[in-house]
Design a protein around this motif. Structure first.
Motif, PDB file in Angstrom:
ATOM      1  N   PRO A  60       0.810  -1.219   0.000  1.00 37.86           N
ATOM      2  CA  PRO A  60       0.000   0.000   0.000  1.00 37.86           C
ATOM      3  C   PRO A  60       0.842   1.267   0.000  1.00 37.86           C
ATOM      4  CG  PRO A  60      -0.007  -1.002   2.179  1.00 37.86           C
ATOM      5  CD  PRO A  60       0.661  -1.982   1.261  1.00 37.86           C
ATOM      6  N   ALA A  61       1.983   1.240   0.710  1.00 38.88           N
ATOM      7  CA  ALA A  61       2.819   2.441   0.779  1.00 38.88           C
ATOM      8  C   ALA A  61       3.340   2.838  -0.599  1.00 38.88           C
ATOM      9  CB  ALA A  61       3.989   2.210   1.739  1.00 38.88           C
ATOM     10  N   PHE A  62       3.677   1.848  -1.423  1.00 36.62           N
ATOM     11  CA  PHE A  62       4.223   2.130  -2.751  1.00 36.62           C
ATOM     12  C   PHE A  62       3.138   2.531  -3.742  1.00 36.62           C
ATOM     13  CE2 PHE A  62       5.584   0.941  -7.008  1.00 36.62           C
ATOM     14  CZ  PHE A  62       6.827   1.535  -7.086  1.00 36.62           C
ATOM     15  N   PHE A  63       2.098   1.719  -3.840  1.00 44.50           N
ATOM     16  CA  PHE A  63       1.101   1.937  -4.893  1.00 44.50           C
ATOM     17  C   PHE A  63       0.147   3.099  -4.589  1.00 44.50           C
ATOM     18  CE2 PHE A  63       2.357  -2.494  -5.715  1.00 44.50           C
ATOM     19  CZ  PHE A  63       2.693  -2.367  -7.063  1.00 44.50           C
ATOM     20  N   LEU A  64      -0.014   3.447  -3.328  1.00 46.06           N
ATOM     21  CA  LEU A  64      -0.885   4.572  -2.991  1.00 46.06           C
ATOM     22  C   LEU A  64      -0.136   5.899  -2.919  1.00 46.06           C
ATOM     23  CD1 LEU A  64      -3.220   3.061  -0.231  1.00 46.06           C
ATOM     24  CD2 LEU A  64      -3.784   3.554  -2.618  1.00 46.06           C
ATOM     25  N   LEU A 126      -1.166   4.272   5.716  1.00 40.84           N
ATOM     26  CA  LEU A 126      -0.863   5.548   6.380  1.00 40.84           C
ATOM     27  C   LEU A 126       0.518   6.066   5.990  1.00 40.84           C
ATOM     28  CD1 LEU A 126      -2.253   5.119  10.010  1.00 40.84           C
ATOM     29  CD2 LEU A 126      -3.258   6.329   8.081  1.00 40.84           C
ATOM     30  N   ARG A 127       1.476   5.157   5.825  1.00 43.95           N
ATOM     31  CA  ARG A 127       2.829   5.574   5.456  1.00 43.95           C
ATOM     32  C   ARG A 127       2.829   6.327   4.132  1.00 43.95           C
ATOM     33  NH1 ARG A 127       7.349   2.646   7.400  1.00 43.95           N
ATOM     34  NH2 ARG A 127       8.520   3.677   5.744  1.00 43.95           N
ATOM     35  N   SER A 128       1.947   5.929   3.217  1.00 41.19           N
ATOM     36  CA  SER A 128       1.894   6.606   1.920  1.00 41.19           C
ATOM     37  C   SER A 128       1.498   8.072   2.074  1.00 41.19           C
ATOM     38  CB  SER A 128       0.916   5.884   0.985  1.00 41.19           C
ATOM     39  OG  SER A 128      -0.417   6.024   1.425  1.00 41.19           O
ATOM     40  N   PHE A 129       0.787   8.410   3.150  1.00 38.10           N
ATOM     41  CA  PHE A 129       0.378   9.793   3.399  1.00 38.10           C
ATOM     42  C   PHE A 129       1.337  10.521   4.332  1.00 38.10           C
ATOM     43  CE2 PHE A 129      -3.529   7.997   1.801  1.00 38.10           C
ATOM     44  CZ  PHE A 129      -4.125   9.043   1.115  1.00 38.10           C
ATOM     45  N   PHE A 130       1.915   9.811   5.281  1.00 43.33           N
ATOM     46  CA  PHE A 130       2.808  10.454   6.252  1.00 43.33           C
ATOM     47  C   PHE A 130       3.989  11.131   5.566  1.00 43.33           C
ATOM     48  CE2 PHE A 130       1.282   8.163  10.178  1.00 43.33           C
ATOM     49  CZ  PHE A 130       1.194   9.295  10.974  1.00 43.33           C
ATOM     50  N   GLY A 131       4.655  10.421   4.640  1.00 37.69           N
ATOM     51  CA  GLY A 131       5.854  10.963   4.001  1.00 37.69           C
ATOM     52  C   GLY A 131       5.626  12.291   3.305  1.00 37.69           C
ATOM     53  N   PRO A 132       4.727  12.361   2.310  1.00 37.20           N
ATOM     54  CA  PRO A 132       4.507  13.636   1.611  1.00 37.20           C
ATOM     55  C   PRO A 132       3.908  14.724   2.498  1.00 37.20           C
ATOM     56  CG  PRO A 132       2.970  11.948   0.840  1.00 37.20           C
ATOM     57  CD  PRO A 132       3.994  11.256   1.675  1.00 37.20           C
ATOM     58  N   THR A 133       3.118  14.349   3.501  1.00 40.88           N
ATOM     59  CA  THR A 133       2.541  15.349   4.406  1.00 40.88           C
ATOM     60  C   THR A 133       3.622  16.021   5.231  1.00 40.88           C
ATOM     61  OG1 THR A 133       0.464  14.102   4.560  1.00 40.88           O
ATOM     62  CG2 THR A 133       0.870  15.744   6.251  1.00 40.88           C
ATOM     63  N   ILE A 134       4.516  15.226   5.803  1.00 39.85           N
ATOM     64  CA  ILE A 134       5.602  15.772   6.616  1.00 39.85           C
ATOM     65  C   ILE A 134       6.539  16.616   5.758  1.00 39.85           C
ATOM     66  CG2 ILE A 134       7.690  15.125   7.887  1.00 39.85           C
ATOM     67  CD1 ILE A 134       6.078  12.775   9.038  1.00 39.85           C
ATOM     68  N   ARG A 350       5.367  19.916  -3.537  1.00 38.66           N
ATOM     69  CA  ARG A 350       6.038  19.193  -2.462  1.00 38.66           C
ATOM     70  C   ARG A 350       5.342  17.885  -2.096  1.00 38.66           C
ATOM     71  NH1 ARG A 350      10.221  21.632  -0.214  1.00 38.66           N
ATOM     72  NH2 ARG A 350      10.596  23.796  -0.808  1.00 38.66           N
ATOM     73  N   GLY A 351       4.015  17.876  -2.146  1.00 41.20           N
ATOM     74  CA  GLY A 351       3.303  16.648  -1.831  1.00 41.20           C
ATOM     75  C   GLY A 351       3.640  15.532  -2.795  1.00 41.20           C
ATOM     76  N   ARG A 352       3.633  15.851  -4.088  1.00 40.01           N
ATOM     77  CA  ARG A 352       3.903  14.828  -5.094  1.00 40.01           C
ATOM     78  C   ARG A 352       5.357  14.383  -5.088  1.00 40.01           C
ATOM     79  NH1 ARG A 352       1.015  18.358  -9.597  1.00 40.01           N
ATOM     80  NH2 ARG A 352       1.515  19.875  -7.978  1.00 40.01           N
ATOM     81  N   VAL A 353       6.283  15.325  -4.926  1.00 41.04           N
ATOM     82  CA  VAL A 353       7.695  14.947  -4.861  1.00 41.04           C
ATOM     83  C   VAL A 353       7.966  14.149  -3.586  1.00 41.04           C
ATOM     84  CG1 VAL A 353      10.059  15.821  -4.691  1.00 41.04           C
ATOM     85  CG2 VAL A 353       8.447  16.892  -6.274  1.00 41.04           C
ATOM     86  N   GLY A 354       7.315  14.558  -2.478  1.00 46.42           N
ATOM     87  CA  GLY A 354       7.444  13.791  -1.244  1.00 46.42           C
ATOM     88  C   GLY A 354       6.901  12.386  -1.397  1.00 46.42           C
ATOM     89  N   ALA A 355       5.843  12.241  -2.205  1.00 44.61           N
ATOM     90  CA  ALA A 355       5.263  10.921  -2.455  1.00 44.61           C
ATOM     91  C   ALA A 355       6.227  10.053  -3.256  1.00 44.61           C
ATOM     92  CB  ALA A 355       3.941  11.062  -3.197  1.00 44.61           C
ATOM     93  N   VAL A 356       6.850  10.630  -4.281  1.00 43.59           N
ATOM     94  CA  VAL A 356       7.833   9.877  -5.066  1.00 43.59           C
ATOM     95  C   VAL A 356       9.014   9.480  -4.181  1.00 43.59           C
ATOM     96  CG1 VAL A 356       9.414   9.949  -7.036  1.00 43.59           C
ATOM     97  CG2 VAL A 356       7.157  11.013  -7.213  1.00 43.59           C
ATOM     98  N   ASN A 357       9.414  10.380  -3.294  1.00 41.49           N
ATOM     99  CA  ASN A 357      10.472  10.073  -2.332  1.00 41.49           C
ATOM    100  C   ASN A 357      10.070   8.881  -1.464  1.00 41.49           C
ATOM    101  OD1 ASN A 357      12.882  10.465  -0.726  1.00 41.49           O
ATOM    102  ND2 ASN A 357      11.571  11.418   0.810  1.00 41.49           N
ATOM    103  N   SER A 358       8.800   8.864  -1.037  1.00 43.23           N
ATOM    104  CA  SER A 358       8.306   7.740  -0.237  1.00 43.23           C
ATOM    105  C   SER A 358       8.333   6.445  -1.040  1.00 43.23           C
ATOM    106  CB  SER A 358       6.877   8.017   0.246  1.00 43.23           C
ATOM    107  OG  SER A 358       6.838   9.115   1.125  1.00 43.23           O
ATOM    108  N   MET A 359       7.995   6.539  -2.335  1.00 48.94           N
ATOM    109  CA  MET A 359       8.010   5.353  -3.188  1.00 48.94           C
ATOM    110  C   MET A 359       9.430   4.812  -3.333  1.00 48.94           C
ATOM    111  SD  MET A 359       5.439   6.608  -6.214  1.00 48.94           S
ATOM    112  CE  MET A 359       5.657   5.120  -7.210  1.00 48.94           C
ATOM    113  N   PHE A 360      10.390   5.725  -3.530  1.00 49.38           N
ATOM    114  CA  PHE A 360      11.771   5.313  -3.744  1.00 49.38           C
ATOM    115  C   PHE A 360      12.413   4.822  -2.456  1.00 49.38           C
ATOM    116  CE2 PHE A 360      11.550   7.149  -7.866  1.00 49.38           C
ATOM    117  CZ  PHE A 360      12.681   6.758  -8.563  1.00 49.38           C
TER     118      PHE A 360
END
Length: 426
Positions: A60-64, A126-134, A350-360
């Motif tokens: 879920p963390a990767f695909f969401l 939740l991790r998929s949202f925590f990273g880009p939010t922070i 920042r949200g989208r780049v933070g999300a890609v960072n979370s994916m990577f």
């Protein structure tokens, strides 16, 4: 606030509150990871079960993550952060309940095990949202001239909480058992939930309200993949964590190889991060903006070498020493990566780049846990770690040769530009 002020970000009240919230959350999350890894391995005595934990959180963390990044850019950050913490408290309480003596008597082992996997999966959502939010929230708590310093303090807090969380997790398992340790984690999450309301609501910087999810995701991904510096930095960290990390199988080393028990398990987890704290605190005084790319490449090489030594070691003191220095190099890598992202990402993305960072990077922790579990099952834990460190070194060699912009990266001009923009804001 002077140009090289090591406490620049700490001069803003809301950022200090944010650090307290993040420390409580990461401290709790790190303890929870250690406790659950230990509990599951004790229930199954199977290395693959540790990998399954990683898979449950990775999927879920990767695909969401891309969708989460789009949502974060469109929503108010403080309230979204609060919602994530509130939902995390439900996971913590659920794990506390699952390990109670009354439930262990009423349910069979497999039912409890699958329930733990289910809560871990929810945690991955939740991790998929925590990273880009922070990542997005940090830029709203301090002015632009304090971005590099804020990135350093935020990373240091994360690592510090990881150290003490891992260390306390191992010791508390031995002292007060798994169930009561999870109760402490639940209280920490509730403390974070109370503190977050001391941060005010923030403006939404992405005003493109008509932009579809598909268009939004394309813009974010295109930005990251077109920037060779950001892409190279994320790739390096992803490979290092995915193949070079061994956190998921520390329980195997502590129990079966080093004969260190739960206390040794906590020490191994803490050793990996303890070197990072010293390093990241040092970078608040010693900037890493000169020859940034070369420093990043060298730090990842150092990390890979240390993990190879750890995999080959059969002595507790040498294993701890290898993990400590791997933490030193990992700390340098983390500060550099976060500084690059904060300086080179437009506010509205920042949200989208933070999300890609979370994916990577973020998701690679969980996928790395799966990889470690499978490799340990196939080759044995020591050889699995040695092979992972070797893959890390080969990756650095390829990226160092092929990615000239990253190799020649120097952030002094970027820092100067943000400092001047910050002066104009003031």
């Amino acid at each position: 606030m002077t140009k090289n002020d090591p406490y620049a970000a700490l001069r803003f009240k809301e950022f200090n509150i944010f650090l307290l919230v993040r420390f409580a959350l990461v401290f709790g999350w790190s303890m929870q990871f250690v406790v659950i890894e230990w509990q599951v391995y004790a229930m199954t005595n199977d290395e693959l079960s540790l990998g399954i934990i990683g898979l449950c959180e990775f999927l879920p963390a990767f695909f969401l993550a891309p969708i989460a990044g789009h949502i974060v850019d469109k929503k108010e950050k403080r309230n979204l952060f609060t919602l994530c913490i509130a939902l995390f408290s439900l996971i913590s309480f659920g794990l506390y309940w699952l390990t109670s003596s009354s439930l262990e008597e009423a349910w069979d082992t497999n039912t409890i095990l699958y329930s733990i996997y289910g809560l871990v999966f929810f945690g991955g959502v939740l991790r998929s949202f925590f990273g880009p939010t922070i990542f997005s929230l940090i830029a709203l708590l301090v002015p632009k001239k304090a971005y590099p310093n804020a990135a350093t303090w935020s990373s240091s807090t994360w690592k510090g909480a990881s150290v003490f969380g891992a260390l306390c997790g191992g010791f508390l398992i031995a002292w007060i058992n798994v169930h009561h340790t999870l109760g402490i984690i639940f209280l920490l999450v509730m403390l974070a939930l109370i503190l977050v309301f001391q941060i005010g609501k923030k403006p939404i910087l992405n005003t493109k309200t008509n932009e579809s999810v598909k268009e939004s995701l394309k813009v974010g991904l295109r930005f990251v993949f077109n920037d060779k510096v950001i892409l190279g930095a994320l790739t390096l960290d992803m490979i290092a964590v995915l193949f070079g990390g061994a956190v998921a199988i520390f329980a195997v080393f502590a129990k079966d190889i080093l004969d260190a028990g739960p206390k040794g398990f906590g020490v191994l987890n803490a050793a990996l991060s303890s070197g990072s704290i010293i390093t990241m605190l040092a970078t608040t005084y010693i900037p890493i903006t000169r020859s940034t790319g070369k420093k990043l490449l060298v730090s990842v090489v150092g990390f890979g070498v240390c993990m190879i030594i750890f995999g080959a070691s059969r002595l507790m003191w040498l294993s701890v020493l290898a993990l400590f220095f791997s933490g030193v190099f990992d700390g340098i890598s983390m500060v550099i990566r976060q500084t690059i992202l904060q300086l080179k990402t437009p506010d509205e993305m920042r949200g989208r780049v933070g999300a890609v960072n979370s994916m990577f990077v973020g998701s690679s922790n969980e996928l790395g846990a799966l990889e470690s579990g499978i490799a340990a099952r196939l080759f044995g834990a020591p050889l699995a770690v040695i092979l992972g460190g070797t893959v890390t070194l080969l990756t650095v060699a390829v990226i160092g040769l092929k990615n000239k912009p990253l190799r020649q990266l120097d952030l002094r001009q970027d820092v100067e530009e943000h400092y001047e923009e910050g002066k104009e804001e003031s």
